[in-house]
Write a protein that holds these residues in place. Structure first.
Motif, mmCIF file in Angstrom:
data_model
loop_
_atom_site.group_PDB
_atom_site.id
_atom_site.type_symbol
_atom_site.label_atom_id
_atom_site.label_comp_id
_atom_site.label_asym_id
_atom_site.label_seq_id
_atom_site.Cartn_x
_atom_site.Cartn_y
_atom_site.Cartn_z
ATOM 1 N N LEU A 69 -8.706 9.539 3.197
ATOM 2 C CA LEU A 69 -8.602 9.226 4.631
ATOM 3 C C LEU A 69 -9.529 10.462 5.513
ATOM 4 C CD1 LEU A 69 -5.492 7.440 4.972
ATOM 5 C CD2 LEU A 69 -7.538 6.412 5.128
ATOM 6 N N THR A 70 -10.255 10.193 6.321
ATOM 7 C CA THR A 70 -10.863 10.975 7.082
ATOM 8 C C THR A 70 -10.115 11.347 8.484
ATOM 9 O OG1 THR A 70 -12.468 9.449 8.047
ATOM 10 C CG2 THR A 70 -13.291 10.584 5.874
ATOM 11 N N GLU A 71 -9.201 10.487 8.915
ATOM 12 C CA GLU A 71 -8.349 10.681 10.107
ATOM 13 C C GLU A 71 -7.201 10.334 9.789
ATOM 14 O OE1 GLU A 71 -10.131 8.620 13.304
ATOM 15 O OE2 GLU A 71 -12.039 8.752 12.669
ATOM 16 N N PRO B 169 -3.898 8.114 9.842
ATOM 17 C CA PRO B 169 -3.706 6.551 10.004
ATOM 18 C C PRO B 169 -2.610 6.340 11.340
ATOM 19 C CG PRO B 169 -2.514 7.075 7.984
ATOM 20 C CD PRO B 169 -3.478 8.414 8.498
ATOM 21 N N PRO B 170 -2.661 5.257 11.767
ATOM 22 C CA PRO B 170 -1.615 4.892 12.742
ATOM 23 C C PRO B 170 -0.186 4.491 12.092
ATOM 24 C CG PRO B 170 -3.036 3.052 12.565
ATOM 25 C CD PRO B 170 -3.719 4.086 11.623
ATOM 26 N N GLU B 171 0.903 4.634 12.859
ATOM 27 C CA GLU B 171 2.027 4.095 12.155
ATOM 28 C C GLU B 171 2.498 2.557 12.486
ATOM 29 O OE1 GLU B 171 5.016 6.668 14.038
ATOM 30 O OE2 GLU B 171 4.158 8.597 13.080
ATOM 31 N N GLN B 172 3.087 2.309 11.500
ATOM 32 C CA GLN B 172 3.722 0.894 11.548
ATOM 33 C C GLN B 172 2.484 -0.313 11.654
ATOM 34 O OE1 GLN B 172 6.325 0.885 14.613
ATOM 35 N NE2 GLN B 172 7.796 1.999 14.026
ATOM 36 N N PHE B 173 1.620 0.012 10.812
ATOM 37 C CA PHE B 173 0.445 -1.029 10.644
ATOM 38 C C PHE B 173 0.808 -2.336 9.963
ATOM 39 C CE2 PHE B 173 0.028 2.186 7.639
ATOM 40 C CZ PHE B 173 -0.349 1.363 6.258
ATOM 41 N N LYS B 174 0.135 -3.318 10.009
ATOM 42 C CA LYS B 174 0.516 -4.610 9.325
ATOM 43 C C LYS B 174 -0.235 -4.981 7.977
ATOM 44 C CE LYS B 174 2.606 -7.405 13.110
ATOM 45 N NZ LYS B 174 2.244 -8.768 13.808
ATOM 46 N N GLU B 175 -1.528 -4.631 8.136
ATOM 47 C CA GLU B 175 -2.433 -4.689 7.093
ATOM 48 C C GLU B 175 -3.712 -3.712 7.254
ATOM 49 O OE1 GLU B 175 -3.927 -8.740 6.940
ATOM 50 O OE2 GLU B 175 -5.137 -8.346 8.683
ATOM 51 N N VAL B 176 -4.364 -3.514 6.081
ATOM 52 C CA VAL B 176 -5.518 -2.692 5.964
ATOM 53 C C VAL B 176 -6.547 -3.519 5.282
ATOM 54 C CG1 VAL B 176 -6.376 -0.623 4.877
ATOM 55 C CG2 VAL B 176 -4.252 -0.599 5.743
ATOM 56 N N ALA B 177 -7.805 -3.554 6.111
ATOM 57 C CA ALA B 177 -8.938 -4.371 5.773
ATOM 58 C C ALA B 177 -10.219 -3.169 5.142
ATOM 59 C CB ALA B 177 -9.501 -5.012 6.861
ATOM 60 N N LEU C 240 0.953 -1.196 -0.059
ATOM 61 C CA LEU C 240 0.092 -0.136 -0.115
ATOM 62 C C LEU C 240 0.785 1.245 -0.008
ATOM 63 C CD1 LEU C 240 -2.658 -1.104 2.709
ATOM 64 C CD2 LEU C 240 -2.957 -1.168 0.076
ATOM 65 N N LYS C 241 0.292 2.495 -0.400
ATOM 66 C CA LYS C 241 0.934 3.544 -0.382
ATOM 67 C C LYS C 241 -0.022 4.711 0.244
ATOM 68 C CE LYS C 241 3.802 2.870 -4.731
ATOM 69 N NZ LYS C 241 3.995 3.542 -5.785
ATOM 70 N N ILE C 242 0.592 5.504 0.980
ATOM 71 C CA ILE C 242 -0.202 6.582 1.666
ATOM 72 C C ILE C 242 0.719 7.946 1.443
ATOM 73 C CG2 ILE C 242 -0.954 7.556 3.830
ATOM 74 C CD1 ILE C 242 -1.258 4.826 5.051
ATOM 75 N N GLU C 243 -0.228 8.940 0.694
ATOM 76 C CA GLU C 243 0.543 9.919 0.440
ATOM 77 C C GLU C 243 -0.560 11.133 1.055
ATOM 78 O OE1 GLU C 243 0.549 9.946 -3.947
ATOM 79 O OE2 GLU C 243 2.126 8.562 -3.836
ATOM 80 N N GLY C 244 0.089 11.675 2.199
ATOM 81 C CA GLY C 244 -0.867 12.600 2.660
ATOM 82 C C GLY C 244 -2.146 11.930 3.134
ATOM 83 N N ASP C 245 -3.263 12.494 2.577
ATOM 84 C CA ASP C 245 -4.446 11.742 3.192
ATOM 85 C C ASP C 245 -5.194 10.735 2.155
ATOM 86 O OD1 ASP C 245 -5.130 13.584 1.332
ATOM 87 O OD2 ASP C 245 -6.917 14.444 2.045
ATOM 88 N N LYS C 246 -4.172 10.445 1.012
ATOM 89 C CA LYS C 246 -4.792 9.462 0.206
ATOM 90 C C LYS C 246 -4.280 8.080 0.468
ATOM 91 C CE LYS C 246 -4.536 12.953 -3.573
ATOM 92 N NZ LYS C 246 -4.094 13.334 -4.888
ATOM 93 N N LEU C 247 -4.863 7.388 0.192
ATOM 94 C CA LEU C 247 -4.804 5.577 0.436
ATOM 95 C C LEU C 247 -4.778 4.983 -1.035
ATOM 96 C CD1 LEU C 247 -4.023 3.289 2.132
ATOM 97 C CD2 LEU C 247 -6.543 3.040 2.604
#
Length: 414
Positions: A142-144, A146-154, A115-122
């Motif tokens: 994203l409306t909030e 996200p946490p750091e060092q996450f393993k996966e996104v559902a 995954l890639k997170i660029e600012g508020d874009k997932l």
């Protein structure tokens, strides 16, 4: 321990259609294997994964689904089959994996490294390469944060059509510099009263708006009973009754969450001991005969069972130890000399006839619970685990042995 943060995401209509397409294909692959297993097919995870290419040749649209999502289907089905065999071995109801219906949104699980997170874009990848790539990568807002060092996104969807991204991460261990023990006694007029090793007393007040809400509900119900059933006014009052009842439940749950968070997170003590309260003993015939106004004293809608369930998982979350002890005779026994005397529920102050100790009933019980935990006195049954007026909240009072009292209003009260 794994934690999850659920964040709502905003996607365009085109990206929403892409998500629906991929989850539909994943659901179809899952259902296809469930039907094969029902017909006697032998399940083996690695053999099933080897047949993925054959499934793509049978259904070319599977190429447009991201490969990691298709592999997650096999892991999910493998977990369901292991649970099935475990239940069969234990002699329980088997519960064979079920076919997922069409209206069911099959959750899409993306590993973090893809995954890639660029600012508020997932940015969520899709299947296919080059000219064969039919669907472009999904860009979700994203409306909030996200946490750091996450393993996966559902990625999931609710009944209203809103999409959410659940970030799964490891809980960071929190080191507590102060280690201590605090014992809690669940009361009647207050939600809980506790004492620690230093003799400091904590009093946690519960939700005090139940009576106010009950009066409002009684008025609404009285008006509704005078109306003809299924009339317009009857239907209107029924909706109002449901709305007020839901508001009462929400405020009660909010109060319990605040109280359990206060105990499990804000208190510095490492070990929490709670008396195993039996509410059935409070309303025995003997007690009712001795006090005509007993129901007013016992009356509370704090939801002690829900409070204890919240306390269990929050103690696990914040690294506290939670113990339950049988609190039988803790209200009758003097914490100073150990004398036993009758203590009906209408007596809220303990006055010892032997040593002349005068103390609040719940505070005396908390002292006895703490002493019983240290000495492991019988009787005790231990279960160890690692475990609103309209604007009311939780009031906490801290007092020392010498009588110094400090009132802490952690939340707004009426």
């Amino acid at each position: 321990m794994l934690l999850c943060k659920k964040i709502r995401i905003n996607v365009s209509e085109q990206d929403a259609a892409t998500l629906e397409f991929m989850q539909g294909k994943c659901r179809g692959l899952y259902n296809w294997w469930v039907l094969k297993l029902r017909n006697g097919e032998k399940w083996d995870l690695y053999d099933a994964k080897k047949n993925l290419q054959e499934s793509k040749q049978h259904d070319p649209e599977l190429v447009q689904v991201y490969g990691k999502l298709l592999q997650e289907v096999y892991y999910r089905l493998d977990g369901a089959m292991k649970a099935f065999f475990r239940r069969v071995k234990a002699g329980e109801a088997p519960g064979f994996p079920r076919v997922r219906p069409r209206h069911y949104f099959f959750t899409l699980c993306y590993p973090a490294m893809y995954l890639k997170i660029e600012g508020d874009k997932l940015i969520l990848p899709t299947g296919g390469k080059g000219k064969n790539k039919q669907y472009s990568n999904i860009v979700a807002r994203l409306t909030e944060i996200p946490p750091e060092q996450f393993k996966e996104v559902a990625i999931s969807r609710d009944g209203k059509g809103n999409y959410f991204a659940s970030f799964v991460r490891e809980r960071q261990e929190k080191q507590y510099e102060i280690d201590g023990i605090v014992a809690f006694d669940l009361g009647i007029k207050t939600l809980a009263t506790s004492v620690n090793e230093q003799g400091r007393v904590y009093t946690v007040g519960g939700f005090k708006g139940s009576r106010w809400y009950n009066k409002q509900l009684d008025k609404i119900r009285s008006k509704r009973d005078k109306c003809k059933k299924k009339s317009r006014r009857y239907i209107h009052l029924s909706k109002v009754y449901k709305r007020v009842s839901q508001k009462k439940r929400n405020k009660q749950q909010d109060s319990l969450h605040k109280a359990s968070h206060l105990i499990s997170h804000n208190l510095v003590e490492r070990t929490i001991v709670v008396g195993d309260l039996s509410q059935r003993q409070m309303v025995t015939k003997q007690h009712v005969e001795r006090n005509k106004h007993l129901n007013r004293a016992v009356y509370n809608e704090w939801g002690l069972y829900a409070f204890l369930e919240m306390l269990k998982y929050k103690c696990v979350l914040y690294g506290k130890e939670l113990h339950f002890l049988d609190e039988r005779n803790t209200s009758k026994q003097c914490s100073g000399c150990g004398n036993l005397q009758a203590m009906p529920l209408w007596k809220r102050t303990y006055c010892c006839v032997e040593c002349r100790l005068v103390m609040d009933r719940d505070e005396n019980s908390a002292h006895n619970i703490l002493t019983r935990f240290f000495a492991r006195r019988a009787p005790h049954t231990e279960r160890c685990g690692v475990l609103h007026t309209p604007q009311s909240g939780v009031d906490v009072t801290m007092a020392s042995c010498e009588g110094q009292v400090q009132q802490l209003n952690l939340f707004e009260s009426a």
